[in-house]
Write an enzyme that holds these catalytic residues in place. Structure first.
Site, PDB file in Angstrom:
ATOM      1  N   HIS A  94       0.837  -1.206   0.000  1.00 40.59           N
ATOM      2  CA  HIS A  94       0.000   0.000   0.000  1.00 40.59           C
ATOM      3  C   HIS A  94       0.875   1.260   0.000  1.00 40.59           C
ATOM      4  CE1 HIS A  94      -3.356  -2.751   0.551  1.00 40.59           C
ATOM      5  NE2 HIS A  94      -2.632  -3.334   1.492  1.00 40.59           N
ATOM      6  N   GLU A 147      -2.536   0.348   7.813  1.00 39.62           N
ATOM      7  CA  GLU A 147      -1.616  -0.652   7.301  1.00 39.62           C
ATOM      8  C   GLU A 147      -0.427  -0.054   6.567  1.00 39.62           C
ATOM      9  OE1 GLU A 147      -1.530  -4.623   4.438  1.00 39.62           O
ATOM     10  OE2 GLU A 147      -3.380  -3.443   4.612  1.00 39.62           O
ATOM     11  N   HIS A 159       2.494  -7.067   4.435  1.00 39.00           N
ATOM     12  CA  HIS A 159       1.108  -6.628   4.589  1.00 39.00           C
ATOM     13  C   HIS A 159       0.571  -6.993   5.962  1.00 39.00           C
ATOM     14  CE1 HIS A 159       0.136  -5.618   0.303  1.00 39.00           C
ATOM     15  NE2 HIS A 159       1.226  -6.351   0.117  1.00 39.00           N
ATOM     16  N   GLU A 191       1.497 -11.789   5.334  1.00 35.37           N
ATOM     17  CA  GLU A 191       0.433 -11.182   6.140  1.00 35.37           C
ATOM     18  C   GLU A 191       0.836 -11.421   7.593  1.00 35.37           C
ATOM     19  OE1 GLU A 191      -1.919  -9.366   5.117  1.00 35.37           O
ATOM     20  OE2 GLU A 191      -2.655  -9.997   3.147  1.00 35.37           O
TER      21      GLU A 191
END
Length: 483
Positions: A292, A308, A361, A426
């Protein structure tokens, strides 16, 4: 004190203090070594590497302070290599003058010696053979000297000259030993070369003072605190070794200004990052992709201001520092709050010819199920990435102490269009209270970063055979090492 060559087995006076039934006792013994624990061999020192060659063959000689049994491994991909791992061993940085040698022989292009792993301590010697030449290993000197030969060998390289101390450890004092903090001061002269390492099970600090003669004795009484046990001995002819056994995990800081006394060791109770297996890798290029950024905030957590894109970047920069400290080149897809297209992230890695790609992430559940899932997951797409994915999820979940939710195959752009082993991490669920507490804290993000770095280093070293040529001593939990 009479000093003899480390190649011979010197008699060394060992000063050992132990706590038994609440009474502090001093034991003076004569021993060849002072093991850190009853069943564990002492941490050996790799002292020298020398090479002899002629037109027909090559011999590489390795000298150690204590006997070891190297374990041979052959690699077929990406190129054929032969290496030997030496367990329970550390490289002496200044003793091995050239740890990466360009041999230039028709059977052997080069030899590399370095510290493959800090925890457990494993030294590695890599042979860059030109074809599928066999490397044979023969022990001499009771297992303290090993001769590695190619094409029958080129004789025995000359024994390295014996090293002598250039300074003395005159005294040692424990100025504090409380439950949460302890301080050791060592009065030592100019020319000392301190190297600090960590061992676990039990937690121990090992401090080697190279080029030093032992004149000090342990104090008779220091109370009961973080330090539970100490040993001090002339480990080799020119190395003094101090081992501190600790009551719990500790952060260690070793401070020394050359030419000035004392050398100070400060121990503070806390989680020791050195328990992670982080091999030193001399080379390699890894692309770190903080997910992101810019106009894309990513998932938002339960805590105010927890988004995030910000924590992904923070963890990515932490991983970068950890990898660079171990000899790996790192390229970031972003180093600020900027937006980068997904295909461009993959192309950055492809254009650079990276060895590995890691996209960072935080996960989140749909609105109706927010907070109901916790743990670390790893995603990859290509078959060549599956092993890397497993190594990474195991390392990250172990370091952060999060549930290991396993590996998954998904056609995410950043792992589908990269040409090298690639994973999407993740780290945890940002909408879960427990995971968010880790993600939102400095300590938690450091733990995630340490896990990612450990996984990257472990896998990178396994596919390349690269090892560090600097052999930097381990530094516990981000503290400063010997200066």
């Amino acid at each position: 004190m009479h000093l003899v060559s480390a190649a011979r087995q010197p008699r060394r006076t060992t000063h050992r203090a132990t706590l038994a039934l609440g009474t502090l006792a001093i034991l003076h013994t004569l021993a060849l070594a002072a093991p850190a624990t009853r069943d564990e061999p002492p941490l050996a020192i790799v002292q020298a590497m020398t090479i002899a060659q002629n037109e027909q063959a090559v011999t590489v000689r390795l000298d150690l302070s204590h006997p070891r049994q190297p374990q041979m491994v052959t690699m077929n991909s990406p190129a054929y290599k032969v290496y030997f791992d030496i367990p329970s061993a550390r490289i002496r940085p200044e003793a091995v003058q050239s740890k990466e040698r360009n041999v230039g022989h028709r059977f052997l292009t080069g030899v590399r010696l370095g510290q493959f792993s800090d925890q457990p301590p494993i030294a590695r010697i890599v042979f860059d053979v030109t074809g599928r030449e066999r490397v044979s290993a023969t022990e001499t000197n009771g297992g303290k000297t090993w001769l590695f030969t190619i094409a029958g060998g080129a004789g025995t390289p000359k024994e390295p000259a014996a090293r002598k101390p250039v300074t003395r450890l005159e005294s040692l004092s424990i100025t504090a030993n409380e439950a949460e903090k302890a301080t050791i001061e060592l009065e030592v002269g100019e020319g000392v070369a301190p190297n600090a390492y960590a061992l676990t099970n039990p937690n121990r600090l090992v401090l080697d003072l190279d080029r030093t003669e032992l004149r000090a004795r342990l104090p008779r009484d220091w109370g009961q605190g973080l330090i539970r046990d100490l040993t001090l001995d002339q480990f080799t002819g020119d190395t003094v070794r101090l081992i501190a056994t600790l009551a719990q995990d500790a952060l260690v800081e070793v401070r020394h200004q050359p030419g000035r006394s004392p050398l100070t060791v400060t121990l503070t109770a806390g989680r020791a990052a050195a328990a992670l297996r982080m091999p030193n890798v001399g080379g390699g290029l890894v692309v770190i992709d903080p997910g992101h950024g810019g106009r894309d905030p990513g998932a938002v957590g339960g805590a105010p201001g927890l988004n995030e894109k910000t924590v992904n970047l923070d963890m990515g920069l932490r991983v970068k520092r950890l990898l660079e400290a171990r000899g790996v080149q790192v390229l970031m897809t972003r180093e600020g709050d900027t937006f980068v297209e997904l295909r461009e992230r993959a192309e950055i890695a492809n254009r650079a010819g990276a060895d590995l790609f890691v996209s960072i992430h935080c996960n989140a559940m749909p609105t109706a199920m927010k907070g109901q899932r916790s743990g670390t997951e790893m995603y990859s797409y290509t078959p060549r990435s599956s092993e890397f994915s497993q190594v990474m999820v195991d390392a990250v979940s172990a370091a952060a102490k999060t549930p290991n939710r396993g590996t998954f195959r998904r056609a995410f752009v950043v792992v589908r269009y990269t040409n090298m082993p690639s994973v999407l991490v993740e780290v945890g669920y940002i909408d879960n209270a427990n995971d968010a507490a880790l993600i939102g804290s400095e300590e938690g993000r450091q733990r995630f970063a340490e896990g990612m770095a450990a996984g990257i280093l472990s896998y990178l070293s396994s596919i390349t055979g690269r090892v560090d040529t600097g052999a930097t001593p381990v530094q516990l939990a981000g503290t400063e090492g010997p200066r």
